[in-house]
Design an enzyme around this catalytic site. Structure first.
Site, mmCIF file in Angstrom:
data_model
loop_
_atom_site.group_PDB
_atom_site.id
_atom_site.type_symbol
_atom_site.label_atom_id
_atom_site.label_comp_id
_atom_site.label_asym_id
_atom_site.label_seq_id
_atom_site.Cartn_x
_atom_site.Cartn_y
_atom_site.Cartn_z
ATOM 1 N N LYS A 122 -23.304 -26.392 -17.524
ATOM 2 C CA LYS A 122 -23.898 -27.635 -18.011
ATOM 3 C C LYS A 122 -23.304 -28.044 -19.351
ATOM 4 O O LYS A 122 -23.050 -29.207 -19.602
ATOM 5 C CB LYS A 122 -25.404 -27.395 -18.155
ATOM 6 C CG LYS A 122 -26.172 -28.570 -18.663
ATOM 7 C CD LYS A 122 -26.471 -29.489 -17.532
ATOM 8 C CE LYS A 122 -27.092 -30.775 -17.971
ATOM 9 N NZ LYS A 122 -26.678 -31.872 -17.082
ATOM 10 N N ASN A 142 -20.987 -16.286 -27.291
ATOM 11 C CA ASN A 142 -20.733 -17.541 -26.586
ATOM 12 C C ASN A 142 -19.631 -18.246 -27.359
ATOM 13 O O ASN A 142 -19.806 -18.552 -28.533
ATOM 14 C CB ASN A 142 -22.020 -18.385 -26.582
ATOM 15 C CG ASN A 142 -21.778 -19.826 -26.181
ATOM 16 O OD1 ASN A 142 -20.842 -20.114 -25.448
ATOM 17 N ND2 ASN A 142 -22.617 -20.720 -26.659
ATOM 18 N N GLY A 143 -18.486 -18.468 -26.705
ATOM 19 C CA GLY A 143 -17.373 -19.136 -27.390
ATOM 20 C C GLY A 143 -16.058 -18.491 -27.022
ATOM 21 O O GLY A 143 -15.976 -17.740 -26.049
ATOM 22 N N ARG A 191 -26.205 -22.827 -18.381
ATOM 23 C CA ARG A 191 -25.039 -22.704 -19.254
ATOM 24 C C ARG A 191 -23.982 -21.760 -18.687
ATOM 25 O O ARG A 191 -22.909 -21.601 -19.260
ATOM 26 C CB ARG A 191 -25.472 -22.184 -20.633
ATOM 27 C CG ARG A 191 -26.469 -23.081 -21.323
ATOM 28 C CD ARG A 191 -26.874 -22.486 -22.662
ATOM 29 N NE ARG A 191 -25.746 -22.405 -23.558
ATOM 30 C CZ ARG A 191 -25.337 -23.385 -24.356
ATOM 31 N NH1 ARG A 191 -25.991 -24.516 -24.363
ATOM 32 N NH2 ARG A 191 -24.298 -23.217 -25.139
ATOM 33 N N GLU A 194 -18.676 -32.114 -7.795
ATOM 34 C CA GLU A 194 -19.411 -31.088 -8.541
ATOM 35 C C GLU A 194 -20.363 -30.283 -7.667
ATOM 36 O O GLU A 194 -20.432 -29.073 -7.782
ATOM 37 C CB GLU A 194 -20.257 -31.746 -9.660
ATOM 38 C CG GLU A 194 -19.461 -32.188 -10.854
ATOM 39 C CD GLU A 194 -20.337 -32.889 -11.893
ATOM 40 O OE1 GLU A 194 -20.212 -32.590 -13.075
ATOM 41 O OE2 GLU A 194 -21.166 -33.760 -11.513
ATOM 42 N N GLU A 199 -17.854 -42.005 -11.138
ATOM 43 C CA GLU A 199 -19.004 -41.115 -11.318
ATOM 44 C C GLU A 199 -19.511 -40.608 -9.955
ATOM 45 O O GLU A 199 -19.861 -39.434 -9.807
ATOM 46 C CB GLU A 199 -20.112 -41.849 -12.088
ATOM 47 C CG GLU A 199 -21.430 -41.124 -12.265
ATOM 48 C CD GLU A 199 -21.341 -39.775 -12.978
ATOM 49 O OE1 GLU A 199 -20.284 -39.439 -13.526
ATOM 50 O OE2 GLU A 199 -22.345 -39.046 -12.952
ATOM 51 N N CYS A 217 -22.182 -20.218 -21.757
ATOM 52 C CA CYS A 217 -22.867 -18.944 -21.892
ATOM 53 C C CYS A 217 -24.199 -19.223 -22.590
ATOM 54 O O CYS A 217 -24.273 -20.063 -23.487
ATOM 55 C CB CYS A 217 -22.125 -17.890 -22.704
ATOM 56 S SG CYS A 217 -20.516 -17.470 -22.033
ATOM 57 N N LYS A 248 -19.708 -36.682 -8.995
ATOM 58 C CA LYS A 248 -20.955 -36.041 -8.544
ATOM 59 C C LYS A 248 -20.707 -35.291 -7.241
ATOM 60 O O LYS A 248 -21.175 -34.175 -7.046
ATOM 61 C CB LYS A 248 -22.073 -37.066 -8.295
ATOM 62 C CG LYS A 248 -22.763 -37.661 -9.477
ATOM 63 C CD LYS A 248 -23.810 -36.793 -10.120
ATOM 64 C CE LYS A 248 -23.228 -35.917 -11.175
ATOM 65 N NZ LYS A 248 -22.835 -36.495 -12.428
ATOM 66 N N HIS A 301 -2.197 -49.280 -3.860
ATOM 67 C CA HIS A 301 -0.976 -48.739 -4.457
ATOM 68 C C HIS A 301 -0.871 -47.226 -4.278
ATOM 69 O O HIS A 301 -0.224 -46.555 -5.074
ATOM 70 C CB HIS A 301 -0.910 -49.104 -5.936
ATOM 71 C CG HIS A 301 -0.886 -50.586 -6.164
ATOM 72 N ND1 HIS A 301 0.183 -51.372 -5.795
ATOM 73 C CD2 HIS A 301 -1.809 -51.422 -6.687
ATOM 74 C CE1 HIS A 301 -0.081 -52.636 -6.097
ATOM 75 N NE2 HIS A 301 -1.294 -52.695 -6.639
ATOM 76 N N TRP A 345 -20.574 -17.646 -18.658
ATOM 77 C CA TRP A 345 -19.616 -18.503 -17.971
ATOM 78 C C TRP A 345 -18.253 -17.979 -18.407
ATOM 79 O O TRP A 345 -17.889 -18.072 -19.581
ATOM 80 C CB TRP A 345 -19.801 -19.958 -18.373
ATOM 81 C CG TRP A 345 -18.934 -20.904 -17.592
ATOM 82 C CD1 TRP A 345 -19.226 -21.444 -16.368
ATOM 83 C CD2 TRP A 345 -17.666 -21.434 -17.980
ATOM 84 N NE1 TRP A 345 -18.205 -22.263 -15.972
ATOM 85 C CE2 TRP A 345 -17.232 -22.281 -16.929
ATOM 86 C CE3 TRP A 345 -16.845 -21.279 -19.085
ATOM 87 C CZ2 TRP A 345 -16.020 -22.965 -16.974
ATOM 88 C CZ3 TRP A 345 -15.643 -21.954 -19.128
ATOM 89 C CH2 TRP A 345 -15.238 -22.795 -18.081
HETATM 90 C C1 G6P Z 1 -19.849 -30.509 -18.307
HETATM 91 C C2 G6P Z 1 -20.989 -30.895 -17.389
HETATM 92 C C3 G6P Z 1 -20.926 -32.385 -17.077
HETATM 93 C C4 G6P Z 1 -20.918 -33.187 -18.363
HETATM 94 C C5 G6P Z 1 -19.775 -32.755 -19.292
HETATM 95 C C6 G6P Z 1 -19.908 -33.384 -20.666
HETATM 96 O O1 G6P Z 1 -18.655 -30.594 -17.630
HETATM 97 O O2 G6P Z 1 -20.945 -30.143 -16.182
HETATM 98 O O3 G6P Z 1 -22.057 -32.748 -16.303
HETATM 99 O O4 G6P Z 1 -20.787 -34.544 -18.063
HETATM 100 O O5 G6P Z 1 -19.817 -31.340 -19.477
HETATM 101 O O6 G6P Z 1 -21.063 -32.871 -21.279
HETATM 102 P P1 G6P Z 1 -21.871 -33.569 -22.435
HETATM 103 O O7 G6P Z 1 -23.017 -32.638 -22.684
HETATM 104 O O8 G6P Z 1 -20.950 -33.673 -23.616
HETATM 105 O O9 G6P Z 1 -22.311 -34.896 -21.953
#
Ligand code: G6P
Length: 612
Positions: free
Chosen positions: A607, A100-101, A27, A492, A485, A2, A489, A508, A74
């Site tokens: 984010k 926010n929280g 956010r 996401e 990773e 948020c 990606k 396996h 969010w």
């Molecule tokens: C969220 C984001 C990811 C990020 C993760 C950890 O899930 O969408 O892209 O890797 O948080 O965030 P940080 O800010 O702690 O790296």
């Protein structure tokens, strides 16, 4: 998550808040809302969806006011909808609040309030907290500030809240615990926000509010108090950020801009630290704590998401180069499984935002147990940066695209320098290998530039496979975390199911998924596992899987076995992740774009996840 923005001062407040909310949309973007005070009356406007939808909905309405609070959400408690959008109004209609929280004990308080006759228009925990404040105010005849203080003492959970009272259009009251809050100080005006991006074009003087602090903000006055009602001295800091850094600069998406920024951001990260001529690495955060780091009997790395993948690469590096055992932990698991932590244990916390609640809370408890916390953080002044005993910033600049790219390579660059520095100090690396790796690391910005010089092949591959329903990503050694990773990606920003696996482990289980429709991405650069990975490719081919390879320029074997191939320059395997991840970032980006997805704001994600 948020995003929160507030303004009080001499200007029109709503346009400032609206612009700020657009900057904070990363956010969360489930709903948007604002509250203003006009002639002693609160006006609240809110709408499901992105900020632009609210903007459209209020066209033609009188938004004139010098005080405004706004929120981009969010969702946690309650589905995304108009009625669950913030700000919320108290039952008496006098107070508006956004949050926010998460208030963890909201259910119990809600029952108490319901028994007293309170009603709720939304499913949110925020509306419960707000009415709790009203209730305290009414019963104790206390000021709003006093009522808030009493309420917060009873609250379990995390919050950053902004609160206004229609009877007092001269004040915004804010409070934080666990969710970020920055206050910008202008001349006869104050700006409040979850991060500095909504503030930067108006002032560079900011105060980062601490946990358990309440801010009473008027246009020409800022008072900070703790929950014990004692005044705190605001620590004013200068922002080191330019407006251009948070704008798209001609790119279609922030994510693409951030991918293309990587030669510069990696260079910035190495600059002044990796001194090639002197064959030295200078990092104050490490130099000042070298003993704690070199003498560590083990290192724990705590992170989430993409940052966790950077931690996995670091595990391989630190174990190989420094001969220190490393454990890489998901912050959310680490916190709750009662880990064994001894005083002096070293914990490396990795976080782009520096605000991820799972990581933050895990660190707080480890710190209490006496661990030494080293933060590898991108956002300067963030909560994790401040909580750490020492650290190194990644210097990647603001990352806006939800999918992390340049922050990840910044993390890898910092972690590589750390590993080299500790190894050198411990004497666990030969001089020759140290110098070689130092030079290889210094070559990364130029080599990333080479990869980015022509992306047409990657775009073509993306178009070819955009309708696949699953992907498998495989790699070994240093490239295994990169396979993870790459898969993350893709999930996401394209919504395609993808799994990352160690290439050898594939037999396996995941091999059962392989058929002629399954694209299998092999991260197969030249390293000590290369021959073995080639055998794994044969295993996939024998089952008619479609092989897409990330290979080293000059490799003549892989082109004969792969349907599609993306090349990266040759580099030592320890440094290879910094290069092999780049084509995978772009592959996901182009698939996402081909599918018409808003890659900067993919569904359900945020984010910065500031809730547990
Ligand atoms: C969220 C984001 C990811 C990020 C993760 C950890 O899930 O969408 O892209 O890797 O948080 O965030 P940080 O800010 O702690 O790296």
């Amino acid at each position: 998550m948020c995003g929160i923005v507030g303004y009080i001062g001499h200007r029109e407040a709503y346009p400032i808040v609206l612009k700020g909310l657009k900057r904070l949309e990363y956010r969360g973007y489930d709903s948007t809302g604002v509250a203003i005070i006009q002639e002693g009356a609160l006006q609240v406007h809110k709408k499901k969806g992105k900020v632009a939808e609210l903007e459209e909905a209020v066209v033609g309405k009188n938004m004139h006011s010098n005080i405004c609070i706004g929120h981009t959400r969010w969702a946690t408690h309650g589905e995304p909808s108009d009625r669950n959008a913030h700000p919320h109004l108290s039952n008496n209609g006098r107070l508006a609040m956004l949050h926010n929280g998460i208030i963890e004990n909201y259910a119990q308080i809600k029952t108490e309030l319901t028994n007293k006759g309170y009603t709720f228009k939304s499913d949110t925990d925020t509306e419960v907290l707000l009415n709790f404040i009203q209730d305290i105010q009414d019963n104790n005849n206390s000021s709003l500030e006093e009522a808030l203080r009493i309420a917060l003492k009873r609250i379990v959970g995390a919050y950053c809240i902004l609160l206004i009272d229609q009877a007092d259009p001269e004040t915004i009251i804010a409070a934080r615990k666990g969710s970020p809050l920055v206050i910008g100080i202008g001349k006869d005006e104050h700006f409040l926000a979850s991060d500095a991006s909504p503030i930067i074009e108006y002032t560079k003087e900011v105060v980062y509010v601490n946990d358990y602090e309440i801010a009473i903000v008027k246009k020409d006055e800022l008072i900070l108090k703790n929950l014990g009602n004692e005044k705190q001295t605001p620590f004013i800091q200068k922002l080191d950020m330019e407006l251009a850094a948070i704008e798209k600069g001609g790119y279609d998406h922030f994510m693409l801009k951030e991918v293309f920024e990587q030669p510069a951001t990696i260079f910035d990260c190495l600059r002044g630290r990796l001194l090639q001529e002197q064959q030295q690495i200078v990092m104050a955060g490490i130099d000042n704590h070298l003993e704690a780091l070199t003498k560590a009997s083990r290192i724990m790395i705590v992170a989430c998401g993409t940052s966790w993948h950077a931690g996995l690469v670091a595990e391989y590096m630190i174990e190989e180069l420094c001969r220190i055992p490393v454990e890489v932990e998901y912050a959310s698991e680490f916190r709750y499984r009662n880990p064994v932590i001894h005083p002096g244990d070293v914990i490396i916390a990795i976080s782009q935002s520096g605000e991820t609640a799972d990581t933050l809370v895990a660190l707080e408890s480890a710190k209490e147990k006496g661990a030494f916390i080293f933060g590898v953080v991108n956002a300067v002044g963030s909560s994790i940066a401040r909580l750490s005993h020492a650290g190194a910033y990644t210097h990647a600049g603001p990352e806006i695209g939800v999918a992390s790219t340049k922050a990840f390579t910044g993390q890898l660059a910092v972690l590589t320098m750390m590993a080299l520095k500790i190894a050198k100090a411990k004497g666990s690396i030969s001089e020759e290998r140290y110098v070689h790796l130092l030079n290889e690391l210094a070559s990364v910005p130029e080599k990333v530039k080479e990869i980015l010089a022509d992306t047409t092949v990657i775009e073509k591959i993306a178009k070819k496979f955009k309708d696949a329903s699953d992907f498998l990503y495989l790699g070994r050694g240093y490239n295994f975390p990169i396979a993870l990773e790459g898969a993350l990606k893709l999930k996401e920003i394209t919504y395609i199911h993808a799994e990352g696996y160690p290439a050898a482990e594939m037999k396996h289980g995941p091999i059962a998924l392989v058929d002629e429709k399954l694209p299998v991405v092999f991260v197969a650069t030249k390293d000590m596992y290369y021959e073995k990975v080639v055998s794994n490719i044969q295993e996939i081919k024998a089952r008619k899987g479609q092989v897409i390879a990330v290979a080293t320029i000059g490799d003549t074997v892989l082109p004969t076995m792969s349907e599609d191939i993306m090349f990266v320059p040759e580099i030592d395997e320890v440094i290879a992740p910094l290069l092999s991840v780049i084509p995978l970032q772009l592959l996901s980006y182009y698939v996402g774009v081909a599918k018409g997805i808003d890659v900067d704001k993919p569904r359900n994600l945020a984010k910065s996840v500031t809730v547990e």
